[in-house]
Design an enzyme around this catalytic site. Structure first.
Site, PDB file in Angstrom:
ATOM      1  NE  ARG A 162      -3.846   1.978   2.608  1.00 17.87           N
ATOM      2  CZ  ARG A 162      -3.777   3.018   3.435  1.00 17.87           C
ATOM      3  NH1 ARG A 162      -2.736   3.148   4.248  1.00 17.87           N
ATOM      4  NH2 ARG A 162      -4.758   3.909   3.468  1.00 17.87           N
TER       5      ARG A 162
ATOM      6  CG  HIS B 150      -1.304   5.267  -0.354  1.00 18.21           C
ATOM      7  ND1 HIS B 150      -2.019   5.815   0.694  1.00 18.21           N
ATOM      8  CD2 HIS B 150      -2.129   4.351  -0.914  1.00 18.21           C
ATOM      9  CE1 HIS B 150      -3.217   5.261   0.762  1.00 18.21           C
ATOM     10  NE2 HIS B 150      -3.301   4.351  -0.202  1.00 18.21           N
TER      11      HIS B 150
ATOM     12  CG  ASN C 294      -0.823   8.445   3.075  1.00 14.74           C
ATOM     13  OD1 ASN C 294      -1.085   7.353   2.591  1.00 14.74           O
ATOM     14  ND2 ASN C 294      -0.320   9.445   2.355  1.00 14.74           N
TER      15      ASN C 294
ATOM     16  CG  HIS D  45      -7.963  -4.134  -1.437  1.00 15.33           C
ATOM     17  ND1 HIS D  45      -8.962  -3.282  -1.860  1.00 15.33           N
ATOM     18  CD2 HIS D  45      -6.928  -3.332  -1.051  1.00 15.33           C
ATOM     19  CE1 HIS D  45      -8.555  -2.030  -1.729  1.00 15.33           C
ATOM     20  NE2 HIS D  45      -7.331  -2.034  -1.246  1.00 15.33           N
ATOM     21  CB  THR D  46      -5.634 -10.978  -2.253  1.00 18.54           C
ATOM     22  OG1 THR D  46      -5.638 -12.340  -1.809  1.00 18.54           O
ATOM     23  CG2 THR D  46      -4.185 -10.599  -2.510  1.00 18.54           C
TER      24      THR D  46
END
Length: 330
Positions: free
Chosen positions: A66, A70, A98, A197-198
């Protein structure tokens, strides 16, 4: 973790069949042998740092992935997300997407420190973050893909850009796709990279409207699986003090990088609204169904999309700098 090996290098060798063929590199300044002479142990040092971090905290794999996402979506991949706020810099760490959720900074700090010992002022924080995200996926059971290197670090950060450019779990698919398109990515990349997102967890506030007041209806999201709804309402009761509680994005295999995420979307069991909307458009739904059926297709496409993302707005040559400390500009 899924990969149980006697040594790190053995682990990498054993699963070489998952390697994805090197794609064409978008920037001529990036190449796969960039640090071969200047820092030959780079990959080993990064992998050891990530391996150790995951062993201590299984959530950190998703956090590193992530963090890379980002970083690249805000003014390109330049490690700006790693910069601390100073009197002259309003950093991205305190931007809404964040603040109190971005994690993994200490892992990057430790890897950077080890690299500064091995090869001082040589490896950029951006390349470290890119390699760390790749290793995080691999050590979670996902694919491995080669990474072209040579990125340099930015000297600025933008809290406003982080607030505006990063996709929100509350946005419609049209808005999310537009944000990807603005970065040179496409709808396929939206679906594939959502597959990250697993692994990982989400704070309750990111999906609680689906549980109690979907679209200001005063009722739950009607598309949400009933048994999942009941479970989530117990984890995230309709009160403010539950906002920061955590729920797994994929409760079946929350620490394993696989295609169960897509299977859950097909069954109306996606956690975030921004995930489940992928089944509401024929174009994205067909891709979700394919990935739910063919895990190796997902692995292949995920590596390709990650390479595209890692090349967004990169600084090379004499642009930017090689930070000695990832948290501050030299």
């Amino acid at each position: 973790m899924e990969h149980t090996c006697y040594t790190l290098l053995t682990c990498v060798t054993l699963f070489c069949f998952l390697f994805i063929s090197p794609p064409l590199v978008s920037s001529q300044q990036l190449n796969y042998k960039f640090y071969d002479s200047s820092c030959p142990n780079l990959t080993k040092i990064v992998q050891q740092g990530v391996w150790s971090a995951i062993a201590n905290d299984s959530r950190i794999a998703a956090s590193l992935l992530r963090l890379h996402f980002h970083d690249c979506f805000v003014n390109g991949c330049d490690a700006s997300v790693l910069l601390d706020d100073t009197s002259t810099l309003q950093g991205e760490k305190n931007a809404f997407p964040n603040k109190d959720s971005a994690r993994g900074f200490e892992v990057i700090d430790k890897i950077k420190s080890n690299l500064e010992e091995a090869c001082p002022s040589t490896v950029s924080c951006t390349d470290i973050l890119t390699l760390a995200a790749t290793s995080a996926v691999y050590f979670s059971g996902g694919p491995y893909w080669p990474v072209a290197l040579g990125r340099r670090d930015g000297t600025t950060a933008s809290k406003d850009a982080a607030n505006n450019d990063l996709p929100s779990p509350f946005e419609p698919l049209e808005n999310i796709t537009a944000k990807f398109t603005a970065k040179g990515l496409d709808m396929k990349d939206v679906v594939v990279l959502s597959g990250a997102h697993t692994i990982g967890f989400a704070q309750c506030f990111t999906f609680k409207p689906r549980l109690f007041n979907f679209d200001d209806s005063g009722k739950p999201d009607p598309t949400l699986d009933t048994s999942l709804l009941t479970n989530l309402q117990s984890v995230c009761p309709n009160q403010a003090d539950s906002d920061t509680k955590l729920a797994p994005l994929d409760p079946v295999t929350s620490t394993k990088f696989d295609n169960v995420y897509f299977k859950r979307l097909v069954n109306n069991s996606g956690l975030l609204q921004s995930d489940q909307v992928l089944m509401g458009d024929n174009r994205t739904a067909s891709m979700v169904i394919s990935y739910s059926r063919f895990p190796y297709l997902f692995n292949k496409d995920f590596g390709a999309s990650m390479v595209k993302m890692a090349n967004i707005g990169v600084l090379t040559g004499q642009s930017g700098q090689i930070r000695k400390n990832c948290r501050v500009v030299n």
